[in-house]
Motif scaffolding. Structure first.
Motif, PDB file in Angstrom:
ATOM      1  N   GLU A   1      -3.953  21.648  -1.330  1.00 45.33           N
ATOM      2  CA  GLU A   1      -5.045  22.611  -1.160  1.00 45.33           C
ATOM      3  C   GLU A   1      -5.470  22.699   0.303  1.00 45.33           C
ATOM      4  OE1 GLU A   1      -7.209  22.188  -5.546  1.00 45.33           O
ATOM      5  OE2 GLU A   1      -7.716  20.789  -3.926  1.00 45.33           O
ATOM      6  N   VAL A   2      -5.530  21.553   0.962  1.00 49.59           N
ATOM      7  CA  VAL A   2      -5.908  21.543   2.382  1.00 49.59           C
ATOM      8  C   VAL A   2      -4.848  22.247   3.217  1.00 49.59           C
ATOM      9  CG1 VAL A   2      -6.417  20.087   4.378  1.00 49.59           C
ATOM     10  CG2 VAL A   2      -7.254  19.433   2.115  1.00 49.59           C
ATOM     11  N   ALA A   3      -3.579  21.961   2.940  1.00 48.84           N
ATOM     12  CA  ALA A   3      -2.492  22.617   3.678  1.00 48.84           C
ATOM     13  C   ALA A   3      -2.553  24.128   3.508  1.00 48.84           C
ATOM     14  CB  ALA A   3      -1.145  22.076   3.220  1.00 48.84           C
ATOM     15  N   ALA A   4      -2.865  24.589   2.308  1.00 46.04           N
ATOM     16  CA  ALA A   4      -2.920  26.025   2.035  1.00 46.04           C
ATOM     17  C   ALA A   4      -4.028  26.703   2.843  1.00 46.04           C
ATOM     18  CB  ALA A   4      -3.116  26.270   0.537  1.00 46.04           C
ATOM     19  N   ARG A   5      -5.213  26.089   2.892  1.00 42.62           N
ATOM     20  CA  ARG A   5      -6.302  26.719   3.648  1.00 42.62           C
ATOM     21  C   ARG A   5      -6.061  26.623   5.150  1.00 42.62           C
ATOM     22  NH1 ARG A   5      -9.500  22.485   5.455  1.00 42.62           N
ATOM     23  NH2 ARG A   5     -10.149  20.829   4.017  1.00 42.62           N
ATOM     24  N   PHE A   6      -5.433  25.532   5.597  1.00 42.07           N
ATOM     25  CA  PHE A   6      -5.118  25.363   7.015  1.00 42.07           C
ATOM     26  C   PHE A   6      -4.125  26.444   7.450  1.00 42.07           C
ATOM     27  CE2 PHE A   6      -3.976  23.301  10.919  1.00 42.07           C
ATOM     28  CZ  PHE A   6      -4.940  22.340  11.184  1.00 42.07           C
ATOM     29  N   LYS A   7      -3.074  26.646   6.648  1.00 48.61           N
ATOM     30  CA  LYS A   7      -2.073  27.675   6.968  1.00 48.61           C
ATOM     31  C   LYS A   7      -2.691  29.065   6.972  1.00 48.61           C
ATOM     32  CE  LYS A   7       1.089  26.645   3.890  1.00 48.61           C
ATOM     33  NZ  LYS A   7       2.376  26.728   3.159  1.00 48.61           N
ATOM     34  N   ALA A   8      -3.562  29.324   5.999  1.00 48.68           N
ATOM     35  CA  ALA A   8      -4.214  30.636   5.936  1.00 48.68           C
ATOM     36  C   ALA A   8      -5.079  30.871   7.168  1.00 48.68           C
ATOM     37  CB  ALA A   8      -5.052  30.740   4.666  1.00 48.68           C
TER      38      ALA A   8
ATOM     39  N   GLU B   1      -0.714  20.721  32.023  1.00 51.83           N
ATOM     40  CA  GLU B   1       0.472  21.014  31.218  1.00 51.83           C
ATOM     41  C   GLU B   1       1.057  22.406  31.433  1.00 51.83           C
ATOM     42  OE1 GLU B   1       2.456  19.139  28.661  1.00 51.83           O
ATOM     43  OE2 GLU B   1       1.676  17.843  30.230  1.00 51.83           O
ATOM     44  N   ASN B   2       0.419  23.233  32.253  1.00 49.92           N
ATOM     45  CA  ASN B   2       0.902  24.591  32.527  1.00 49.92           C
ATOM     46  C   ASN B   2       1.171  25.373  31.235  1.00 49.92           C
ATOM     47  OD1 ASN B   2       0.908  24.423  35.380  1.00 49.92           O
ATOM     48  ND2 ASN B   2       2.837  23.271  35.322  1.00 49.92           N
ATOM     49  N   ILE B   3       0.169  25.429  30.393  1.00 43.88           N
ATOM     50  CA  ILE B   3       0.294  26.129  29.120  1.00 43.88           C
ATOM     51  C   ILE B   3       0.007  27.613  29.329  1.00 43.88           C
ATOM     52  CG2 ILE B   3      -0.671  26.335  26.796  1.00 43.88           C
ATOM     53  CD1 ILE B   3      -1.300  23.313  27.019  1.00 43.88           C
ATOM     54  N   GLU B   4       0.905  28.448  28.852  1.00 43.21           N
ATOM     55  CA  GLU B   4       0.768  29.887  29.038  1.00 43.21           C
ATOM     56  C   GLU B   4      -0.273  30.458  28.071  1.00 43.21           C
ATOM     57  OE1 GLU B   4       3.541  33.955  28.995  1.00 43.21           O
ATOM     58  OE2 GLU B   4       4.436  31.977  28.633  1.00 43.21           O
ATOM     59  N   SER B   5      -1.250  31.153  28.598  1.00 43.27           N
ATOM     60  CA  SER B   5      -2.288  31.839  27.808  1.00 43.27           C
ATOM     61  C   SER B   5      -2.876  30.952  26.714  1.00 43.27           C
ATOM     62  CB  SER B   5      -1.702  33.113  27.175  1.00 43.27           C
ATOM     63  OG  SER B   5      -1.187  33.976  28.147  1.00 43.27           O
ATOM     64  N   PRO B   6      -3.464  29.819  27.075  1.00 42.41           N
ATOM     65  CA  PRO B   6      -4.016  28.937  26.044  1.00 42.41           C
ATOM     66  C   PRO B   6      -5.261  29.523  25.391  1.00 42.41           C
ATOM     67  CG  PRO B   6      -4.656  28.159  28.205  1.00 42.41           C
ATOM     68  CD  PRO B   6      -3.718  29.313  28.441  1.00 42.41           C
ATOM     69  N   ARG B   7      -5.422  29.260  24.094  1.00 41.05           N
ATOM     70  CA  ARG B   7      -6.654  29.575  23.384  1.00 41.05           C
ATOM     71  C   ARG B   7      -7.001  28.405  22.480  1.00 41.05           C
ATOM     72  NH1 ARG B   7      -7.773  34.893  20.309  1.00 41.05           N
ATOM     73  NH2 ARG B   7      -9.755  33.758  20.163  1.00 41.05           N
ATOM     74  N   ILE B   8      -8.267  28.072  22.435  1.00 41.11           N
ATOM     75  CA  ILE B   8      -8.709  26.897  21.693  1.00 41.11           C
ATOM     76  C   ILE B   8      -9.318  27.335  20.363  1.00 41.11           C
ATOM     77  CG2 ILE B   8     -10.001  24.745  21.846  1.00 41.11           C
ATOM     78  CD1 ILE B   8      -8.054  25.342  24.213  1.00 41.11           C
ATOM     79  N   PHE B   9      -8.872  26.695  19.294  1.00 36.50           N
ATOM     80  CA  PHE B   9      -9.405  26.941  17.958  1.00 36.50           C
ATOM     81  C   PHE B   9      -9.845  25.601  17.370  1.00 36.50           C
ATOM     82  CE2 PHE B   9      -6.304  30.199  18.895  1.00 36.50           C
ATOM     83  CZ  PHE B   9      -6.953  31.369  18.534  1.00 36.50           C
ATOM     84  N   THR B  10     -11.035  25.574  16.776  1.00 38.72           N
ATOM     85  CA  THR B  10     -11.522  24.326  16.212  1.00 38.72           C
ATOM     86  C   THR B  10     -12.076  24.548  14.810  1.00 38.72           C
ATOM     87  OG1 THR B  10     -13.895  24.359  16.783  1.00 38.72           O
ATOM     88  CG2 THR B  10     -12.343  23.780  18.547  1.00 38.72           C
ATOM     89  N   SER B  11     -12.196  23.442  14.084  1.00 42.49           N
ATOM     90  CA  SER B  11     -12.930  23.504  12.825  1.00 42.49           C
ATOM     91  C   SER B  11     -14.409  23.689  13.144  1.00 42.49           C
ATOM     92  CB  SER B  11     -12.710  22.226  12.003  1.00 42.49           C
ATOM     93  OG  SER B  11     -13.671  21.242  12.296  1.00 42.49           O
ATOM     94  N   SER B  12     -15.188  23.948  12.121  1.00 42.71           N
ATOM     95  CA  SER B  12     -16.622  24.162  12.318  1.00 42.71           C
ATOM     96  C   SER B  12     -17.392  22.863  12.530  1.00 42.71           C
ATOM     97  CB  SER B  12     -17.205  24.903  11.110  1.00 42.71           C
ATOM     98  OG  SER B  12     -16.995  24.146   9.921  1.00 42.71           O
TER      99      SER B  12
ATOM    100  N   LEU C   1     -12.691  28.303  13.512  1.00 47.26           N
ATOM    101  CA  LEU C   1     -11.953  28.858  12.376  1.00 47.26           C
ATOM    102  C   LEU C   1     -12.335  28.131  11.097  1.00 47.26           C
ATOM    103  CD1 LEU C   1      -8.236  29.354  13.541  1.00 47.26           C
ATOM    104  CD2 LEU C   1     -10.006  31.098  13.252  1.00 47.26           C
ATOM    105  N   ASP C   2     -12.764  28.875  10.107  1.00 49.41           N
ATOM    106  CA  ASP C   2     -12.967  28.283   8.797  1.00 49.41           C
ATOM    107  C   ASP C   2     -11.601  27.957   8.207  1.00 49.41           C
ATOM    108  OD1 ASP C   2     -14.444  27.453   6.534  1.00 49.41           O
ATOM    109  OD2 ASP C   2     -13.935  29.326   5.525  1.00 49.41           O
ATOM    110  N   GLY C   3     -11.478  26.808   7.562  1.00 53.69           N
ATOM    111  CA  GLY C   3     -10.212  26.409   6.963  1.00 53.69           C
ATOM    112  C   GLY C   3      -9.573  25.215   7.631  1.00 53.69           C
TER     113      GLY C   3
END
Length: 215
Positions: free
Chosen positions: A129-136, A53-64, A86-88
């Protein structure tokens, strides 16, 4: 979400690969089950898709949760980049609904209107509540000069996207507009200081896409 001069203009959201809990069609919430054989193949397929996909500077974030970390690890390996937990980002807590069938979320949807008027699981979390922690959790990520690939869960992705797009919570839950099959990909693009959905729950990388509902 705050706007930063160096913040990314693309964000990818990915649901984890299939697990035994998905096959059983039962709400497991925080159960830390691993990917099954199909889930591993799905993770490898979505990793190959990201690799071209030629993604510029990719970084992977996952739940625990293990299933998200396993899926994210496959993508990180394919892209030669780091994985950060990432917690949340974890799945919505089903509370009193732990162990109930996925189907109950539609046939008994009236039970998801909680005593305080919010929409979610009695004894667990509301979608708000889930949306709030996800955004944070994503706030510092969106301040970095990289393209985030966020691996999470069906319920938490639905909650976040419902909030981000300003949709009616109950109606979006019922019509499944943000439901993600295993390893489905949503791409968001920043336009005019807001986020626009380029694709929602894309499964073109899978030979036989499967709908497995929201968990």
């Amino acid at each position: 979400m705050p706007v930063h001069a160096s913040s990314p203009d693309r964000v990818f959201l990915v649901r984890h690969g299939r697990t035994a809990g998905n096959v059983s069609q039962v709400l497991t919430g925080g159960a830390d089950d691993p990917l099954d054989e199909v889930g591993q193949a799905q993770a490898e397929a979505v990793a190959r898709w990201f690799a071209v996909e030629n993604i510029e500077s990719p970084r992977i974030f996952t739940s625990s949760f293990l299933r998200a970390r396993q899926t994210g690890s496959a993508i990180a390996t394919a892209l030669g980049t780091q994985l950060t937990v990432l917690d949340g980002l974890q799945e919505i807590a089903p509370g009193d609904w732990q162990g109930r069938a996925y189907a109950d979320m539609h046939t008994h949807v009236h039970e998801l209107v909680r005593s305080d008027g919010s929409f979610g699981f009695p004894g667990g979390e509301s979608l708000a509540e889930v949306a709030a922690r996800f955004k944070a959790a994503l706030e510092p990520v969106l301040a970095e000069p990289a393209t985030p690939i966020v691996v999470a869960h069906g319920g938490s992705l639905t909650a976040y996207l419902t909030d981000l797009m300003g949709a009616d919570v109950r109606q979006a839950w019922l019509d499944g507009r943000y439901a993600h099959a295993n390893t489905a990909v949503t791409e968001l693009q920043k336009l005019n200081q807001g986020w626009h959905a380029v694709k929602i729950a894309f499964t073109g990388h899978l030979e036989h896409p499967e709908k497995t509902n929201k968990q």
